[in-house]
Design a protein around this motif. Structure first.
Motif, PDB file in Angstrom:
ATOM      1  N   ALA A  68       0.796  -1.370   0.013  1.00 50.50           N
ATOM      2  CA  ALA A  68      -0.104   0.085   0.160  1.00 50.50           C
ATOM      3  C   ALA A  68       0.746   1.137  -0.031  1.00 50.50           C
ATOM      4  CB  ALA A  68      -0.504  -0.339   1.298  1.00 50.50           C
ATOM      5  N   GLY A  69       2.130   1.422   0.509  1.00 51.89           N
ATOM      6  CA  GLY A  69       2.885   2.726   1.078  1.00 51.89           C
ATOM      7  C   GLY A  69       3.976   2.967  -0.460  1.00 51.89           C
ATOM      8  N   LEU A  70       4.576   1.733  -1.158  1.00 50.54           N
ATOM      9  CA  LEU A  70       4.396   1.310  -2.537  1.00 50.54           C
ATOM     10  C   LEU A  70       4.431   2.524  -3.182  1.00 50.54           C
ATOM     11  CD1 LEU A  70       7.287  -1.492  -1.509  1.00 50.54           C
ATOM     12  CD2 LEU A  70       7.263   0.685  -1.887  1.00 50.54           C
ATOM     13  N   ALA A  71       2.814   1.653  -3.514  1.00 47.71           N
ATOM     14  CA  ALA A  71       2.204   2.149  -4.937  1.00 47.71           C
ATOM     15  C   ALA A  71       1.283   3.177  -4.371  1.00 47.71           C
ATOM     16  CB  ALA A  71       0.693   1.270  -4.247  1.00 47.71           C
ATOM     17  N   GLY A  94       7.622   6.322  -9.121  1.00 46.31           N
ATOM     18  CA  GLY A  94       8.939   5.338  -9.779  1.00 46.31           C
ATOM     19  C   GLY A  94       9.162   4.202  -9.103  1.00 46.31           C
ATOM     20  N   VAL A  95       8.216   4.115  -8.278  1.00 43.99           N
ATOM     21  CA  VAL A  95       7.937   2.261  -8.118  1.00 43.99           C
ATOM     22  C   VAL A  95       6.513   2.005  -8.266  1.00 43.99           C
ATOM     23  CG1 VAL A  95       7.116   1.419  -5.507  1.00 43.99           C
ATOM     24  CG2 VAL A  95       8.533   3.592  -5.141  1.00 43.99           C
ATOM     25  N   MET A  96       7.331   0.324  -8.852  1.00 41.58           N
ATOM     26  CA  MET A  96       6.100  -0.464  -9.447  1.00 41.58           C
ATOM     27  C   MET A  96       6.242  -1.849  -9.024  1.00 41.58           C
ATOM     28  SD  MET A  96       5.536  -1.509 -13.450  1.00 41.58           S
ATOM     29  CE  MET A  96       7.290  -2.432 -13.961  1.00 41.58           C
ATOM     30  N   LEU A  97       5.189  -2.511  -9.194  1.00 39.73           N
ATOM     31  CA  LEU A  97       4.967  -3.153  -8.495  1.00 39.73           C
ATOM     32  C   LEU A  97       4.630  -4.503  -9.512  1.00 39.73           C
ATOM     33  CD1 LEU A  97       2.329  -3.434  -5.192  1.00 39.73           C
ATOM     34  CD2 LEU A  97       4.932  -3.387  -5.005  1.00 39.73           C
ATOM     35  N   GLU A  98       5.480  -5.780  -9.233  1.00 42.90           N
ATOM     36  CA  GLU A  98       5.995  -6.596 -10.440  1.00 42.90           C
ATOM     37  C   GLU A  98       4.728  -7.529 -10.494  1.00 42.90           C
ATOM     38  OE1 GLU A  98       8.895  -7.749 -13.429  1.00 42.90           O
ATOM     39  OE2 GLU A  98       8.278  -5.877 -12.530  1.00 42.90           O
ATOM     40  N   HIS A  99       4.181  -8.453  -9.707  1.00 37.36           N
ATOM     41  CA  HIS A  99       2.814  -9.125  -9.136  1.00 37.36           C
ATOM     42  C   HIS A  99       1.980  -8.764  -8.616  1.00 37.36           C
ATOM     43  CE1 HIS A  99       6.088 -11.911 -11.338  1.00 37.36           C
ATOM     44  NE2 HIS A  99       6.826 -11.895  -9.891  1.00 37.36           N
ATOM     45  N   ALA A 109      10.132   2.371   8.517  1.00 39.32           N
ATOM     46  CA  ALA A 109      11.285   2.860   7.876  1.00 39.32           C
ATOM     47  C   ALA A 109      11.255   2.477   6.350  1.00 39.32           C
ATOM     48  CB  ALA A 109      11.499   2.422   9.604  1.00 39.32           C
ATOM     49  N   PHE A 110      11.272   1.781   6.197  1.00 40.45           N
ATOM     50  CA  PHE A 110      11.175   1.351   4.835  1.00 40.45           C
ATOM     51  C   PHE A 110      10.805   2.314   3.769  1.00 40.45           C
ATOM     52  CE2 PHE A 110      11.725  -0.937   0.947  1.00 40.45           C
ATOM     53  CZ  PHE A 110      12.109  -1.933   0.672  1.00 40.45           C
ATOM     54  N   LEU A 111       9.004   2.117   3.765  1.00 37.37           N
ATOM     55  CA  LEU A 111       8.553   3.198   2.775  1.00 37.37           C
ATOM     56  C   LEU A 111       9.510   4.707   3.764  1.00 37.37           C
ATOM     57  CD1 LEU A 111       5.523   1.585   3.847  1.00 37.37           C
ATOM     58  CD2 LEU A 111       6.392   1.578   1.641  1.00 37.37           C
ATOM     59  N   LYS A 112       9.668   4.937   4.170  1.00 39.15           N
ATOM     60  CA  LYS A 112       9.923   6.119   4.159  1.00 39.15           C
ATOM     61  C   LYS A 112      11.398   6.516   3.765  1.00 39.15           C
ATOM     62  CE  LYS A 112      11.677   9.894   7.988  1.00 39.15           C
ATOM     63  NZ  LYS A 112      11.583  10.289   9.648  1.00 39.15           N
ATOM     64  N   ILE A 113      12.402   6.208   2.908  1.00 36.65           N
ATOM     65  CA  ILE A 113      13.567   6.504   2.873  1.00 36.65           C
ATOM     66  C   ILE A 113      13.145   5.981   1.186  1.00 36.65           C
ATOM     67  CG2 ILE A 113      15.397   5.070   1.890  1.00 36.65           C
ATOM     68  CD1 ILE A 113      16.385   3.905   4.975  1.00 36.65           C
ATOM     69  N   VAL A 114      12.357   5.471   1.021  1.00 36.05           N
ATOM     70  CA  VAL A 114      11.834   5.107  -0.908  1.00 36.05           C
ATOM     71  C   VAL A 114      11.065   6.542  -1.034  1.00 36.05           C
ATOM     72  CG1 VAL A 114       9.992   3.953  -1.895  1.00 36.05           C
ATOM     73  CG2 VAL A 114      11.736   2.549  -0.469  1.00 36.05           C
ATOM     74  N   SER A 115      10.130   6.698   0.165  1.00 31.25           N
ATOM     75  CA  SER A 115       9.763   7.661  -0.430  1.00 31.25           C
ATOM     76  C   SER A 115      10.654   9.456  -0.393  1.00 31.25           C
ATOM     77  CB  SER A 115       8.404   8.597   0.189  1.00 31.25           C
ATOM     78  OG  SER A 115       8.516   8.444   2.230  1.00 31.25           O
ATOM     79  N   GLY A 116      11.918   9.344  -0.153  1.00 26.63           N
ATOM     80  CA  GLY A 116      12.609  10.051   0.715  1.00 26.63           C
ATOM     81  C   GLY A 116      12.138  11.507   1.298  1.00 26.63           C
ATOM     82  N   ALA A 117      11.228  10.947   2.648  1.00 34.58           N
ATOM     83  CA  ALA A 117      10.955  11.832   3.181  1.00 34.58           C
ATOM     84  C   ALA A 117      11.740  11.733   4.113  1.00 34.58           C
ATOM     85  CB  ALA A 117       9.701  11.097   3.707  1.00 34.58           C
TER      86      ALA A 117
END
Length: 340
Positions: free
Chosen positions: A271-274, A278-283, A332-340
């Motif tokens: 849900a956070g990655l979606a 620039g982020v795409m779920l493969e499956h 914490a993972f999502l925070k880094i991916v988001s660049g926050a």
């Protein structure tokens, strides 16, 4: 930071460790002739709503390879998905334990086979031709290596094709608990009611220390399996320690609660990655594995922060959540991916 490389990085559930300690008190008959092993068979017969024959082993590779040895002769063909664990990650064990049966990998979107793909493969197999390996078994992975799940009707349709061509059906259930927890259906609906002949039920990834079970839904098919397990070196003398893990894991639906948590953490990640550019779920995310395409600078930042995950190919990473994955680690993972 959290390690998302695999659910194998997790420890064992406290309930399982408590059961192991309890099993170490007193004495018990060896080689599976103990009360705990009998109770595991009773539990699984109740869970699957039918009498089953159960054989505990310590590893998933042993469970899969030995199960397939009961279904396929040395001159047989075993059809599976091209990403299936048995063909990609088991170092020839299925071929070894079957005495030479040939694995035939087949393509399929999102880790899943279709009836048409299987039917076409069998049609060109050369049935009855002495120069060709003969179709003997179909192996399905549930949940799949792509983190997707087969619905009961999908399993039934694949089994129908396999049985029509005289093949038995094996299900690699290393993450079967995650599939059941996701679908909310009866375990029977995903297995014998859909026609599956044998299941390798994985406990290790779901909260056990090292415990898997080969489950035959037609006990007659298992008449010689005990000999195969012993000859293969996988009859543990103190089987009660394998069974103690499975007994605790299966009791009071612990196995589904633990896998349900792993699935929920995967959903939280998805849900956070979606929402991020620039982020795409493969499956589709249907169990506890995610395959995500990320920009290289983001991958590097995650690695620098100490997160563990596998690079699958250029820009694609695999993330696996477990029964003990904290929500804080996901955030914490999502925070880094988001660049926050």
């Amino acid at each position: 930071m959290h390690d998302f490389r695999s659910d194998n990085v997790a420890g064992a559930a406290p309930e399982v460790m408590t059961a192991l300690a309890a099993a170490s008190t007193g004495q018990a008959a060896p080689y599976g002739n103990d009360a705990l092993t009998a109770r595991v068979t009773e539990r699984l017969s109740a869970i699957f709503e039918t009498p089953v024959a159960v054989f505990p082993v310590a590893t998933g590779t042993a469970a899969n390879a030995l199960a397939l040895s009961a279904l396929a002769p040395p001159f047989g063909a075993i059809y599976c998905h091209e990403e299936a664990h048995i063909t990609v990650d088991e170092c020839g064990a299925p071929e070894f334990f079957t005495g030479g049966a040939k694995l035939v990998p087949l393509p399929g979107a999102h880790g899943k086979l279709t009836p048409d793909t299987v039917a076409r493969a069998v049609a060109r197999a050369g049935v009855g031709v002495v120069h060709k390996v003969q179709p003997s078994a179909l192996s399905l992975t549930q949940a799949t290596e792509a983190g997707t799940v087969y619905r009961p009707d999908e399993v039934e349709a694949l089994v129908e094709v396999a049985h029509a061509d005289g093949m038995a059906v094996h299900m690699d259930g290393a993450r079967f608990a995650n599939a059941v927890a996701r679908l909310g259906c009866a375990p029977a609906a995903l297995t014998w009611k859909a026609g599956v002949d044998v299941l390798t039920l994985g406990g290790t990834k779901g909260g056990c220390l090292a415990a898997e079970a080969v489950v035959f839904f037609n006990p007659a098919m298992a008449e010689d399996f005990g000999y195969a397990r012993k000859r293969g070196g996988h009859l543990v003398s103190k089987t009660r320690f394998l069974s103690a893990q499975l007994d605790a894991w299966l009791a009071d639906e612990l196995w589904l609660r633990l896998s349900g948590h792993a699935n929920a953490m995967a959903d939280r990640l998805a849900a956070g990655l979606a929402t991020l550019p620039g982020v795409m779920l493969e499956h589709p995310v249907e169990a506890n594995e995610l395959f995500v395409r990320l920009p290289e600078p983001t991958i590097a930042a995650l690695e620098a922060a100490g997160f563990g995950f596998y690079r699958w190919d250029d820009g694609l990473v695999r993330l696996v959540t477990a029964f003990d994955t904290p929500a804080a680690s996901v955030d914490a993972f999502l925070k880094i991916v988001s660049g926050a």
